[in-house]
Write an enzyme that holds these catalytic residues in place. Structure first.
Site: not given
Ligand code: NAP
Length: 490
Positions: A160, A184, A186, A238, A260, A294, A391
């Site tokens: 997101w 898919k 967020a 994520g 990522e 991130c 984080e």
């Molecule tokens: P997240 O909770 O891991 O969610 C990321 C995505 O995965 C969302 O679309 C989420 O959907 C989905 N998801 C969650 N549980 C899932 C499951 N069991 N099966 C399939 N999909 C699932 O992370 P976030 O809170 O959105 O984002 C923050 C994190 O992303 C931080 O740790 C950040 O460092 C990382 N990030 C990394 C990068 C990079 O390039 N390295 C860039 C940006 C962000 P829902 O939202 O619908 O649950």
């Protein structure tokens, strides 16, 4: 309250799923509310996809793969370029939409339209440069051909925090490489991806190439897609825990994966650094996107001789920041994404203070509507504090000190993450040593922000696998095929 301009924009965003080139209702009968984190108001209600919708999206992607893979690269590139041009025409729409669903200040949302759009332009240019090679084998008995083919149907899961850029960073290289996809987004910020699909549609993307499923039940919907034998690639951005669990699921189908994941970036300031540049870099590396990046600097590791001066200077700048709804003039700190994010920032600061840290400014959540946390500076953070390990994903700048280069490197590497690091020093040889001794996939050397569509973005250790952007980015969606033919002269 949403203004008339905001309501008019929201009315243009689809509220259904995009499957097989059609905007369709969900078979679940459920709906999903999207809120403005600055007010808590529901700004739009959209379709909440079921497992069956996920299967329909996968069917559409699988059916479109053969003809899309055979579509000339020039045509694929031109669709991306047209989408880039359309995005420029609607950049204000996209900026406002991201501010509404995610909360970031409008000026930063405009910056994301620029950054996110560049992936469309960059990969429109990369599509025609996939290439391959041809040559004699060392024995002279044959001719070796190496070519690159689309991996095949791909599943793209985005977070997101950068609703546009995280989508274009995956969708654009998949299109350029000739892959079809199910996306898919967020659940908290699905609107930008839905709106982006209308541009790709207008640019002439054939039906079934891009399919979008928005859902409140991400695990339930995703597992059958990942288990589908027609799927060939999973690309996820994520958190590390979710990435680890998806990697396990992907292992069953031996899928190509790009991960990522999370970060815990060190920001190291040496005693010889240009302190003005380091302070400006710190403000960008920490407070851009309200710290919800991130790449956000998580630990400021400052030489003991300049730590007090550094703390005074950043505190002065942080005190001048303006908190508010991202649409208001001059706001530099918007809301955090939700109440859980506020609690996390709050808990981390409280833990640091309980272990002896000093709050130089901020340190509290705001009362009233929306989910706001004050921009905060803490210094004297004790080893072992949660804020150094986790984080933060919020506007909290935490400072520790180091004594010499070896101590700085040890502290920078004291984490399971390895996405990005920032180093400020005028000593070229030291900078060169640190490029090799700090364990991260990326480094900002005397800069506080480094993301660029032309550069390979990604991490080492638990920050991920693979790279997005650059010439590497398209390779994530290509399979290498080797062919041997006899020497035609023999
Ligand atoms: P997240 O909770 O891991 O969610 C990321 C995505 O995965 C969302 O679309 C989420 O959907 C989905 N998801 C969650 N549980 C899932 C499951 N069991 N099966 C399939 N999909 C699932 O992370 P976030 O809170 O959105 O984002 C923050 C994190 O992303 C931080 O740790 C950040 O460092 C990382 N990030 C990394 C990068 C990079 O390039 N390295 C860039 C940006 C962000 P829902 O939202 O619908 O649950």
């Amino acid at each position: 309250m949403t203004s008339a301009t905001e309501s008019a924009l929201l009315a243009k965003v689809p509220d259904t799923l995009f499957i097989g080139g059609a905007w369709v209702e969900s078979t679940s009968g459920r709906s999903l509310d999207v809120q403005d984190p600055a007010t808590g108001v529901v700004i739009k209600t959209i379709a909440d996809a079921s497992v069956e919708d996920g299967a329909r999206a996968m069917d559409a992607a699988a059916e479109a793969q053969e003809s899309w893979g055979a579509t000339p690269a020039r045509v694929r590139g031109e669709i991306l370029r047209k989408t880039f041009d359309l995005l420029q025409e609607r950049k204000e729409d996209f900026a406002l939409l991201m501010t509404l669903e995610m909360g970031k200040p409008l000026s930063e949302a405009r910056g994301e339209v620029g950054y996110g759009g560049e992936f469309l332009r960059w990969f429109s240019e990369e599509a025609v440069r996939i290439g391959g090679h041809y040559g004699a084998n060392p024995e002279g008995t044959g001719r070796m051909i190496v070519t690159h083919l689309p991996v095949g149907p791909s599943f793209l899961i985005t977070p997101w925090n950068f609703p546009l850029a995280m989508a274009t960073r995956k969708i654009a290289p998949a299109i350029a490489a000739g892959c079809t996809m199910v996306v898919k987004p967020a659940a908290l910020t699905p609107l930008t991806t839905l709106y982006l699909a209308t541009l790709l549609e207008e640019a002439g993307l054939p039906k079934g190439v891009l399919n979008i499923v928005t859902t409140s039940k991400s695990g339930e919907l995703s597992s059958p897609i990942i288990a589908d034998p027609r799927l060939r690639k999973l690309s996820f951005t994520g958190s590390t825990p979710v990435g680890v669990s998806l990697l396990k699921e992907a292992a069953n189908g031996v899928l190509r994966t790009s991960m990522e994941l999370g970060g815990n970036a060190p920001f190291v300031v040496f005693e010889d650094a240009d302190l003005d540049a380091a302070v400006d870099g710190a403000m960008l590396a920490k407070f851009r996107n309200v710290g919800e990046a991130c790449t956000a600097a998580n630990r400021f590791i400052v030489h003991e001789s300049i730590a007090d001066e550094f703390a005074i200077r950043v505190t002065e700048k942080v005190k001048a920041m303006k908190i508010g709804r991202g649409t208001e003039d001059g706001v530099t700190i918007g809301p955090l994404i939700n109440a859980a994010a506020v609690k996390k920032a709050s808990d981390l600061v409280d833990d640091a203070v309980a272990r002896g840290a000093t709050v130089l400014t901020g340190g509290s959540a705001l009362e009233g509507e929306g989910t706001f946390y004050e921009p905060t500076v803490v210094s004297g953070v004790a080893a072992g504090s949660d804020i150094l390990r986790e984080e933060i994903f919020g506007p909290v700048l935490s400072i520790i000190t180091f004594t010499d280069e070896a101590d700085a490197v040890a502290k920078a590497n004291d984490t399971e993450y390895g996405l990005v690091s920032y180093v400020f020093t005028k000593d070229l040889a030291r900078g060169q040593r640190l490029i090799e001794s700090i364990q991260t996939g990326m480094m900002g050397l005397n800069v506080g922000v480094l993301s660029n569509a032309a550069a390979p973005f990604g991490g080492v250790k638990q920050s991920g696998i693979g790279r997005e952007g650059g010439s590497e980015g398209i390779g994530e969606y290509l399979e290498t095929k080797y062919v041997l033919t006899p020497n035609p002269f023999a």
